[in-house]
Design a protein around this motif. Sequence first.
Motif, PDB file in Angstrom:
ATOM      1  N   HIS A  33       0.837  -1.201   0.000  1.00  0.00           N
ATOM      2  CA  HIS A  33       0.000   0.000   0.000  1.00  0.00           C
ATOM      3  C   HIS A  33       0.869   1.247   0.000  1.00  0.00           C
ATOM      4  CE1 HIS A  33      -4.401  -0.675   0.504  1.00  0.00           C
ATOM      5  NE2 HIS A  33      -3.978  -1.918   0.656  1.00  0.00           N
ATOM      6  N   TYR A  34       0.297   2.314  -0.531  1.00  0.00           N
ATOM      7  CA  TYR A  34       0.981   3.606  -0.574  1.00  0.00           C
ATOM      8  C   TYR A  34       0.066   4.668   0.006  1.00  0.00           C
ATOM      9  CZ  TYR A  34       3.867   1.158  -4.007  1.00  0.00           C
ATOM     10  OH  TYR A  34       4.682   0.243  -4.638  1.00  0.00           O
ATOM     11  N   LYS A  35       0.656   5.621   0.710  1.00  0.00           N
ATOM     12  CA  LYS A  35      -0.129   6.756   1.207  1.00  0.00           C
ATOM     13  C   LYS A  35      -0.520   7.701   0.076  1.00  0.00           C
ATOM     14  CE  LYS A  35       1.896   7.178   5.836  1.00  0.00           C
ATOM     15  NZ  LYS A  35       2.693   8.064   6.718  1.00  0.00           N
ATOM     16  N   LEU A  36       0.304   7.741  -0.957  1.00  0.00           N
ATOM     17  CA  LEU A  36       0.077   8.659  -2.077  1.00  0.00           C
ATOM     18  C   LEU A  36      -1.305   8.447  -2.681  1.00  0.00           C
ATOM     19  CD1 LEU A  36       1.474  10.820  -3.883  1.00  0.00           C
ATOM     20  CD2 LEU A  36       2.160   8.935  -5.382  1.00  0.00           C
ATOM     21  N   ARG A  37      -2.026   9.526  -2.903  1.00  0.00           N
ATOM     22  CA  ARG A  37      -3.353   9.475  -3.511  1.00  0.00           C
ATOM     23  C   ARG A  37      -3.316  10.183  -4.866  1.00  0.00           C
ATOM     24  NH1 ARG A  37      -3.864   5.833  -0.812  1.00  0.00           N
ATOM     25  NH2 ARG A  37      -5.282   5.440   0.922  1.00  0.00           N
ATOM     26  N   ASP A  38      -4.267   9.859  -5.730  1.00  0.00           N
ATOM     27  CA  ASP A  38      -4.294  10.479  -7.052  1.00  0.00           C
ATOM     28  C   ASP A  38      -4.426  11.995  -6.937  1.00  0.00           C
ATOM     29  OD1 ASP A  38      -3.856   8.220  -8.528  1.00  0.00           O
ATOM     30  OD2 ASP A  38      -5.969   7.782  -8.860  1.00  0.00           O
ATOM     31  N   TRP A  39      -3.851  12.662  -7.907  1.00  0.00           N
ATOM     32  CA  TRP A  39      -3.733  14.122  -7.916  1.00  0.00           C
ATOM     33  C   TRP A  39      -5.043  14.741  -8.396  1.00  0.00           C
ATOM     34  CZ3 TRP A  39       0.347  16.723 -11.655  1.00  0.00           C
ATOM     35  CH2 TRP A  39       0.256  18.120 -11.545  1.00  0.00           C
ATOM     36  N   LEU A  40      -5.712  15.429  -7.508  1.00  0.00           N
ATOM     37  CA  LEU A  40      -6.960  16.126  -7.830  1.00  0.00           C
ATOM     38  C   LEU A  40      -6.615  17.441  -8.513  1.00  0.00           C
ATOM     39  CD1 LEU A  40      -9.988  16.782  -7.565  1.00  0.00           C
ATOM     40  CD2 LEU A  40      -9.525  17.537  -5.230  1.00  0.00           C
ATOM     41  N   ILE A  41      -7.016  17.585  -9.782  1.00  0.00           N
ATOM     42  CA  ILE A  41      -6.618  18.788 -10.541  1.00  0.00           C
ATOM     43  C   ILE A  41      -7.783  19.738 -10.818  1.00  0.00           C
ATOM     44  CG2 ILE A  41      -4.736  17.523 -11.654  1.00  0.00           C
ATOM     45  CD1 ILE A  41      -6.617  17.926 -14.284  1.00  0.00           C
ATOM     46  N   SER A  42      -9.019  19.364 -10.514  1.00  0.00           N
ATOM     47  CA  SER A  42     -10.171  20.237 -10.802  1.00  0.00           C
ATOM     48  C   SER A  42     -10.237  21.412  -9.831  1.00  0.00           C
ATOM     49  CB  SER A  42     -11.477  19.452 -10.687  1.00  0.00           C
ATOM     50  OG  SER A  42     -11.649  18.581 -11.760  1.00  0.00           O
ATOM     51  N   ARG A  43     -10.514  22.588 -10.370  1.00  0.00           N
ATOM     52  CA  ARG A  43     -10.735  23.769  -9.545  1.00  0.00           C
ATOM     53  C   ARG A  43     -11.973  24.499 -10.065  1.00  0.00           C
ATOM     54  NH1 ARG A  43      -7.817  21.100  -7.299  1.00  0.00           N
ATOM     55  NH2 ARG A  43      -5.806  21.547  -6.305  1.00  0.00           N
ATOM     56  N   GLN A  44     -12.872  24.858  -9.160  1.00  0.00           N
ATOM     57  CA  GLN A  44     -14.121  25.507  -9.552  1.00  0.00           C
ATOM     58  C   GLN A  44     -13.936  27.024  -9.595  1.00  0.00           C
ATOM     59  OE1 GLN A  44     -13.958  22.947  -7.187  1.00  0.00           O
ATOM     60  NE2 GLN A  44     -14.419  21.631  -8.920  1.00  0.00           N
ATOM     61  N   ARG A  45     -12.899  27.429 -10.317  1.00  0.00           N
ATOM     62  CA  ARG A  45     -12.604  28.841 -10.413  1.00  0.00           C
ATOM     63  C   ARG A  45     -12.383  29.239 -11.860  1.00  0.00           C
ATOM     64  NH1 ARG A  45     -12.687  31.342  -5.255  1.00  0.00           N
ATOM     65  NH2 ARG A  45     -12.584  33.167  -6.597  1.00  0.00           N
ATOM     66  N   TYR A  46     -12.310  30.540 -12.071  1.00  0.00           N
ATOM     67  CA  TYR A  46     -12.125  31.079 -13.420  1.00  0.00           C
ATOM     68  C   TYR A  46     -10.654  31.138 -13.826  1.00  0.00           C
ATOM     69  CZ  TYR A  46     -11.337  34.791 -16.843  1.00  0.00           C
ATOM     70  OH  TYR A  46     -10.881  35.515 -17.908  1.00  0.00           O
ATOM     71  N   TRP A  47      -9.803  31.679 -12.968  1.00  0.00           N
ATOM     72  CA  TRP A  47      -8.449  32.045 -13.362  1.00  0.00           C
ATOM     73  C   TRP A  47      -7.515  30.832 -13.342  1.00  0.00           C
ATOM     74  CZ3 TRP A  47      -6.691  35.249 -16.512  1.00  0.00           C
ATOM     75  CH2 TRP A  47      -5.406  35.764 -16.473  1.00  0.00           C
ATOM     76  N   GLY A  48      -7.670  30.005 -14.374  1.00  0.00           N
ATOM     77  CA  GLY A  48      -6.849  28.809 -14.530  1.00  0.00           C
ATOM     78  C   GLY A  48      -6.980  28.310 -15.963  1.00  0.00           C
TER      79      GLY A  48
END
Length: 828
Positions: free
Chosen positions: A419-434
């Motif tokens: 097992h690994y502590k590492l979790r998948d990278w969440l990249i969604s942001r509910q913002r405009y400036w991106g």
Amino acid sequence: MSEQFYPFKQIEAKWQKKWEKKGLFKMDPVSPKEKYYCLMMFPYPSSALHVGHGRNYIIGDVVARYKIMRKFNVLAPMGWDAFGLPAENAAIKSGIHPKTSTLNNIKTMKKQLNAWGAGYDWGREITSCLPDYYKWTQWIFLQLYKKGLAYKKKAAVNWCPSCQTVLANEQVVDGGCERCSAEVEQRKLEQWFFKITDYSQRLLDDLFLLKDWPERVRLMQKNWIGRSEGVEIDFKIADSDVVLPCFTTRVDTIYGAAYMVLAAEHPMVDDLINGHGNEKDIRKFINDVKKESVIDRVSATTEKKGIFTNRYVINPVNNRKIPLWIANYVLMEYGTGAVMAVPAHDERDFDFAKKYGLSIEVVIDNPKGSLDAKTMKEAYIEEGVMVNSHPFNGIPSLDAIEKIADYMEKEGIGRRKTHYKLRDWLISRQRYWGAPIPIIYCDKCGIQPVDEKDLPVLLPEKIKFSAKGGSASDGKPCTESPLKHAKSFVNTKCPKCKGRATREIDTMDTFVDSSWYFLRYLSPKDKKKPFDKKVVDKWLPVDQYIGGVEHAILHLMYSRFIVKVLYDMNHIGFKEPFAKLFTQGMIVKDGAKMSKSKGNTVSPDKLINKYGADTVRFYTLFIGPPEKDAEWNDRGMEGAWRFLNRVWRLVDRRPSSVSRIPSAKNKIPPLKRKTHFTIKKVTEDMEGAFHFNTALSAIMELVNEIYKFTEYGIRNTEYGKAVEIVIILLAPFVPHIAEEMWEKTGNERSVFEAEWPGYDKDALVEDSITMPVQINGKVRTKIEIASGTTDDEIKNIVLRNPVVNKWTQGKPPKKVIVVKGRLVNLVV
């Protein structure tokens, strides 16, 4: 300031123009010289820079200038990590568009970097919020999507109610948003992820390639990945066919499992508690736990709290029914989010069991004396002998781990797992400036990636910013991007069937922008591809990366991941982005990190106007070891200022004749030896751990020695050479004054075209040395002897010394001890 001080304002303006005109920092793509890619982490253009920021850029500039002097073909680019929440939040408050404020801030910061004398290849400048850059960030997303590494799922996420967006796990600090410190909430939303977990083992294994990274950074990455080897055991929910997997590294304690604990975030919790007993109380407990910080929940000193679910699970090795609890000390980030609790052999479980009156059973006995569960004051966590664990009784617990794992796999009730502590990278942001996520939704065709030829998906510039930061009309927190209301952006055509479709309205995490920027510097104007494989394979990995240790996990881990994905897809030919890493310490004021909110920032602009850029650079570098934090004190500027003026006078007021001859008692200092010692010291500090403070200290000592010459009015070859060496050695640190002094001493070409001096080993050897003489441990006199004098010769010199004879009364000593080059001790 009076005229006796060096005219830094004229000098600095003069040489900054000359460097720009000459193209001192312009990388020559066809040069036969050995390449050197020196990269500073590009800044977020939030506002003006303060002296704390300056440390990073000044250190990088010193390294780049030094390598230029060592005749490398140096690439030292600069750009801007320009998307992000602060600009959007500012737009909400002020009404100024994020693009406008960001580009204005870039102008200010660029002017400040130039004022510091920090040199960059500005022809390679990149700005992540402009379409010519984020087009290729979107291309990166599509590469991961093609490879099955970008996916969307509904998941519990960290929601910042103040910033109105989702945060990655790494962006939650002590239960709060890392940017605004607001208490983070848990929500379930459809989100885009990058499958970094597919690379867990490679990210771990390849740490061995990073031998020139700080050990603490490698350790931080290793711990964040968090590899554990153990057994995943199937616990069946009582009165149900549902199986609850549980991962443990201590399968030897399975027979002592007294209860099971779930994390409050466990996905099965809702179904397990629905309609069972005190559901309302359980849900309140879960909400309270989610508000606690991760650090507090796992701390040994935090009170262990839990609630019974009114459900039971079956221990598969003995069919014993044990209660199922939810507790604050179990996290979803580790294992399966379910923990088998063995109070007799785990401290947290022991404390919890004692608090709630749960059973405790010893299954590993202490070889030094039997344990009694009723009288135990603490858990026994050492190795021992198996008991109450038929058929494994009497076996050493360490051996039992393998035997029980074999048994479980044979019986089909468990399996070995990593097992690994590492979790998948969440990249969604509910913002405009991106950067917009290049995905289209079609009712007929489903999720469709934007065709690469249609990139970039442009961010619409006409957007309304709510005073509530993107809140819904009913005043409740909104979990949707402001882009939802930009109809011209949202409504589009399906790339597959050409029918009506809608765009993804989330934007990408800014860490995606910074995960590949070091590749773009090699071809920043290329409109056909993000980078040229042949060119990046020549220049990468980065030879020296410089930045703050606060990026040890997020930015560095994500950059390593993206590089490995691109390597696997044959877009690049190297496995790691950064060969060497230097993490500088912070400059603090009044004991705290500089920040506007604390009111303790120090602007470099006023200091540069008063003392000059070279003085600010000198003090910034001299303040302490660059890898450690240091306290800023404006008074320290005075010492740096006085020293530079003292150096200036070496050139401005050179002696023209001998005013007096030193007596035999007051000999001329050994300047040649000191000069070569300084060359050696400064070169070693530049090539090693960047201990610029000790390098500058060595130069200051050499200047002192030179001034001893000037006391006698001596101006000879040795003196002139020493002054020349001082100018060259100072050049990377204080480039403006060094250039001017170099010119004043008759040199037509830039000091950065001069040869970096080598040192003569023979010149380091002292002609004579002074040694104290101790008699019975007390210093009574000193002798001066030639270098290379043997121990027997030293003894004879000492025994003939009249002062020694006085104290020994002419009697031979019992013992004469010679400590080579340091002292002589007589025992009488």
